[in-house]
Design a protein around this motif. Structure first.
Motif, PDB file in Angstrom:
ATOM      1  N   MET A   1       0.833  -1.184   0.000  1.00 49.03           N
ATOM      2  CA  MET A   1       0.000   0.000   0.000  1.00 49.03           C
ATOM      3  C   MET A   1       0.877   1.247   0.000  1.00 49.03           C
ATOM      4  SD  MET A   1      -1.311   0.362   3.952  1.00 49.03           S
ATOM      5  CE  MET A   1      -1.886   2.029   3.677  1.00 49.03           C
ATOM      6  N   THR A   2       0.303   2.378  -0.385  1.00 53.44           N
ATOM      7  CA  THR A   2       1.023   3.641  -0.390  1.00 53.44           C
ATOM      8  C   THR A   2       0.848   4.342   0.951  1.00 53.44           C
ATOM      9  OG1 THR A   2       0.694   3.909  -2.762  1.00 53.44           O
ATOM     10  CG2 THR A   2       1.264   5.878  -1.507  1.00 53.44           C
ATOM     11  N   ILE A   3       1.969   4.743   1.559  1.00 51.17           N
ATOM     12  CA  ILE A   3       1.908   5.497   2.810  1.00 51.17           C
ATOM     13  C   ILE A   3       1.460   6.914   2.484  1.00 51.17           C
ATOM     14  CG2 ILE A   3       3.212   6.374   4.767  1.00 51.17           C
ATOM     15  CD1 ILE A   3       2.796   3.367   4.758  1.00 51.17           C
ATOM     16  N   ASP A   4       0.316   7.306   3.018  1.00 49.08           N
ATOM     17  CA  ASP A   4      -0.244   8.628   2.739  1.00 49.08           C
ATOM     18  C   ASP A   4      -0.379   9.373   4.058  1.00 49.08           C
ATOM     19  OD1 ASP A   4      -1.483  10.826   1.699  1.00 49.08           O
ATOM     20  OD2 ASP A   4      -3.450   9.873   1.508  1.00 49.08           O
ATOM     21  N   CYS A   5       0.752   9.894   4.562  1.00 44.76           N
ATOM     22  CA  CYS A   5       0.721  10.543   5.872  1.00 44.76           C
ATOM     23  C   CYS A   5       1.816  11.581   5.964  1.00 44.76           C
ATOM     24  CB  CYS A   5       0.887   9.501   6.980  1.00 44.76           C
ATOM     25  SG  CYS A   5       0.745  10.172   8.647  1.00 44.76           S
ATOM     26  N   ALA A   6       1.414  12.864   5.995  1.00 41.29           N
ATOM     27  CA  ALA A   6       2.336  13.945   6.312  1.00 41.29           C
ATOM     28  C   ALA A   6       2.197  14.190   7.808  1.00 41.29           C
ATOM     29  CB  ALA A   6       1.991  15.202   5.518  1.00 41.29           C
ATOM     30  N   LEU A   7       3.220  13.857   8.570  1.00 41.65           N
ATOM     31  CA  LEU A   7       3.119  13.817  10.022  1.00 41.65           C
ATOM     32  C   LEU A   7       4.060  14.823  10.684  1.00 41.65           C
ATOM     33  CD1 LEU A   7       2.043  12.363  12.597  1.00 41.65           C
ATOM     34  CD2 LEU A   7       3.963  10.781  12.360  1.00 41.65           C
ATOM     35  N   THR A   8       3.508  15.608  11.612  1.00 40.64           N
ATOM     36  CA  THR A   8       4.320  16.475  12.458  1.00 40.64           C
ATOM     37  C   THR A   8       4.223  15.975  13.886  1.00 40.64           C
ATOM     38  OG1 THR A   8       4.128  18.464  11.098  1.00 40.64           O
ATOM     39  CG2 THR A   8       4.552  18.785  13.435  1.00 40.64           C
ATOM     40  N   VAL A   9       5.371  15.713  14.490  1.00 38.55           N
ATOM     41  CA  VAL A   9       5.420  15.290  15.885  1.00 38.55           C
ATOM     42  C   VAL A   9       5.847  16.481  16.730  1.00 38.55           C
ATOM     43  CG1 VAL A   9       6.444  13.724  17.560  1.00 38.55           C
ATOM     44  CG2 VAL A   9       5.991  12.925  15.227  1.00 38.55           C
ATOM     45  N   VAL A  10       5.021  16.837  17.701  1.00 36.76           N
ATOM     46  CA  VAL A  10       5.339  17.913  18.636  1.00 36.76           C
ATOM     47  C   VAL A  10       5.596  17.261  19.982  1.00 36.76           C
ATOM     48  CG1 VAL A  10       4.549  20.051  19.719  1.00 36.76           C
ATOM     49  CG2 VAL A  10       3.816  19.494  17.390  1.00 36.76           C
ATOM     50  N   GLY A  11       6.842  17.357  20.479  1.00 36.22           N
ATOM     51  CA  GLY A  11       7.092  16.661  21.727  1.00 36.22           C
ATOM     52  C   GLY A  11       8.510  16.745  22.223  1.00 36.22           C
ATOM     53  N   SER A  12       8.837  15.807  23.092  1.00 36.84           N
ATOM     54  CA  SER A  12      10.085  15.830  23.846  1.00 36.84           C
ATOM     55  C   SER A  12      11.238  15.220  23.066  1.00 36.84           C
ATOM     56  CB  SER A  12       9.906  15.069  25.165  1.00 36.84           C
ATOM     57  OG  SER A  12       9.476  13.734  24.900  1.00 36.84           O
ATOM     58  N   ILE A  13      12.418  15.743  23.355  1.00 39.90           N
ATOM     59  CA  ILE A  13      13.672  15.217  22.825  1.00 39.90           C
ATOM     60  C   ILE A  13      14.604  15.042  24.015  1.00 39.90           C
ATOM     61  CG2 ILE A  13      15.622  15.618  21.285  1.00 39.90           C
ATOM     62  CD1 ILE A  13      13.810  17.549  19.704  1.00 39.90           C
ATOM     63  N   ASN A  14      15.054  13.810  24.255  1.00 40.99           N
ATOM     64  CA  ASN A  14      15.911  13.539  25.405  1.00 40.99           C
ATOM     65  C   ASN A  14      17.173  12.795  24.992  1.00 40.99           C
ATOM     66  OD1 ASN A  14      14.144  14.597  27.362  1.00 40.99           O
ATOM     67  ND2 ASN A  14      13.048  12.644  27.538  1.00 40.99           N
ATOM     68  N   ALA A  15      18.205  12.964  25.791  1.00 42.66           N
ATOM     69  CA  ALA A  15      19.362  12.082  25.746  1.00 42.66           C
ATOM     70  C   ALA A  15      19.111  10.984  26.779  1.00 42.66           C
ATOM     71  CB  ALA A  15      20.633  12.853  26.077  1.00 42.66           C
ATOM     72  N   ASP A  16      19.082   9.724  26.342  1.00 45.51           N
ATOM     73  CA  ASP A  16      18.816   8.601  27.247  1.00 45.51           C
ATOM     74  C   ASP A  16      20.119   8.066  27.831  1.00 45.51           C
ATOM     75  OD1 ASP A  16      16.149   8.797  26.695  1.00 45.51           O
ATOM     76  OD2 ASP A  16      16.009   6.930  25.548  1.00 45.51           O
ATOM     77  N   ILE A  17      20.154   7.898  29.136  1.00 42.00           N
ATOM     78  CA  ILE A  17      21.257   7.234  29.826  1.00 42.00           C
ATOM     79  C   ILE A  17      20.665   5.981  30.463  1.00 42.00           C
ATOM     80  CG2 ILE A  17      23.026   7.401  31.606  1.00 42.00           C
ATOM     81  CD1 ILE A  17      22.982  10.433  31.211  1.00 42.00           C
ATOM     82  N   THR A  18      21.071   4.811  29.985  1.00 38.48           N
ATOM     83  CA  THR A  18      20.423   3.561  30.369  1.00 38.48           C
ATOM     84  C   THR A  18      21.382   2.640  31.107  1.00 38.48           C
ATOM     85  OG1 THR A  18      18.990   3.689  28.417  1.00 38.48           O
ATOM     86  CG2 THR A  18      19.169   1.549  29.505  1.00 38.48           C
ATOM     87  N   ALA A  19      20.919   2.123  32.232  1.00 38.62           N
ATOM     88  CA  ALA A  19      21.646   1.101  32.974  1.00 38.62           C
ATOM     89  C   ALA A  19      20.876  -0.212  32.852  1.00 38.62           C
ATOM     90  CB  ALA A  19      21.791   1.490  34.448  1.00 38.62           C
ATOM     91  N   SER A  20      21.518  -1.215  32.285  1.00 36.67           N
ATOM     92  CA  SER A  20      20.901  -2.540  32.134  1.00 36.67           C
ATOM     93  C   SER A  20      21.407  -3.440  33.253  1.00 36.67           C
ATOM     94  CB  SER A  20      21.260  -3.140  30.777  1.00 36.67           C
ATOM     95  OG  SER A  20      20.797  -2.316  29.725  1.00 36.67           O
ATOM     96  N   THR A  21      20.484  -3.962  34.054  1.00 31.07           N
ATOM     97  CA  THR A  21      20.839  -4.792  35.202  1.00 31.07           C
ATOM     98  C   THR A  21      20.025  -6.080  35.184  1.00 31.07           C
ATOM     99  OG1 THR A  21      19.190  -3.651  36.561  1.00 31.07           O
ATOM    100  CG2 THR A  21      21.445  -2.807  36.643  1.00 31.07           C
TER     101      THR A  21
END
Length: 288
Positions: A1-21
């Motif tokens: 199918m053809t993707i028919d979506c002009a999308l604007t995202v308004v929101g947060s931008i973060n730097a992720d610091i992840t600890a895997s335990t």
């Protein structure tokens, strides 16, 4: 199918610091043996990156700080195919998320909003045929302004779970939450269309509290669930706005979410949206 979506995202931008335990600590407890990683994140930026990789024409409206993290976050979005012209530079540091992930993929997250507090849309223009997707990691005043100003299709990922002004609930064309958020926000029972995710039990679309579509989840043993909800939001929005039926859009979004939980990053390198469709998919204009 053809993707028919002009999308604007308004929101947060973060730097992720992840600890895997091996497991998440109890209150007051220290758990050793962790592995540390740094990566791009933020619910808004994760959704924008996922949407662009899935094939939608995507721009990001947000804010970063005048620091190395801010420059890196913009570059990561550009590399994902997102238009970054409407990302402002604030006078405070780039937002940061401190994340802990256990061996089962469950997580705990603390967010320091930083530049995300400066996100605004005063100088942003929205087209009549544009879809706007936002989340609640930015000011509720901005959410209210979007409800008043967006002429096209407005999607709100109500996470974290915060009470929404009545006019925002009434205006939203689609609200996306997980089952916990839905329980915490009883006002959503009056919304015109709500998508609820139930983890391993699938996802549903509700209209004024009544289920109108459902799709089973794909069985997976998660590596990390951090970016799964954001990927689901992007995919469901693209599917509905491209003309899929509610059930077909949910199935595709569940598959995208299932792909996300198998990747330790909050920003997996997804295939194009078509890859997540099945052969029986039909289209409908009912959700437009």
């Amino acid at each position: 199918m053809t993707i028919d979506c002009a999308l604007t995202v308004v929101g947060s931008i973060n730097a992720d610091i992840t600890a895997s335990t091996e497991r998440l600590p109890a209150p007051g407890e220290t758990v050793g043996g962790g592995r540390l990683s740094r990566s791009p994140g933020g619910k808004g930026a994760n959704q924008a990156a996922a949407a662009a990789r899935l094939g939608a024409r995507t721009r990001m409206v947000g804010a970063v700080g005048p620091d190395a993290e801010g420059r890196a976050m913009k570059q990561a979005l550009q590399e994902a195919g997102v238009i970054v012209d409407d990302i402002a530079e604030a006078t405070v540091e780039t937002g940061t998320a401190l994340i802990m992930v256990d061996a089962a993929g469950q997580n705990q997250i603390a967010v320091c909003e930083g530049a995300n507090a400066a996100v605004g849309v005063d100088e942003v223009t929205f087209a009549d045929d544009e879809t706007v997707l936002t989340q609640l990691e930015i000011s509720m005043d901005v959410i209210s302004e979007l409800a008043a100003r967006v002429p096209g299709y407005l999607v709100i990922n109500a996470a974290p779970a915060l009470p929404l002004p009545a006019e925002v609930v009434d205006r939203a064309d689609l609200i996306i939450v997980n089952e916990t958020e839905y329980r915490l926000l009883p006002q959503l029972e009056s919304a015109k269309l709500v998508a609820v995710t139930y983890g391993e039990h699938g996802s549903a679309l509700l209209s004024h509290g009544r289920q109108v579509a459902f799709a089973e989840a794909l069985p997976r043993t998660p590596v990390s669930t951090v970016g799964a909800g954001d990927a689901f939001c992007a995919a469901l929005t693209i599917g509905l706005r491209s003309g899929l039926t509610g059930e077909a859009a949910l199935r595709a979004a569940n598959r995208v979410g299932a792909a996300a939980v198998m990747d330790p990053s909050a920003r997996p390198d997804f295939r194009r949206f078509d890859h997540y469709l099945d052969a029986s998919t039909t289209t409908s204009k009912e959700q437009r």
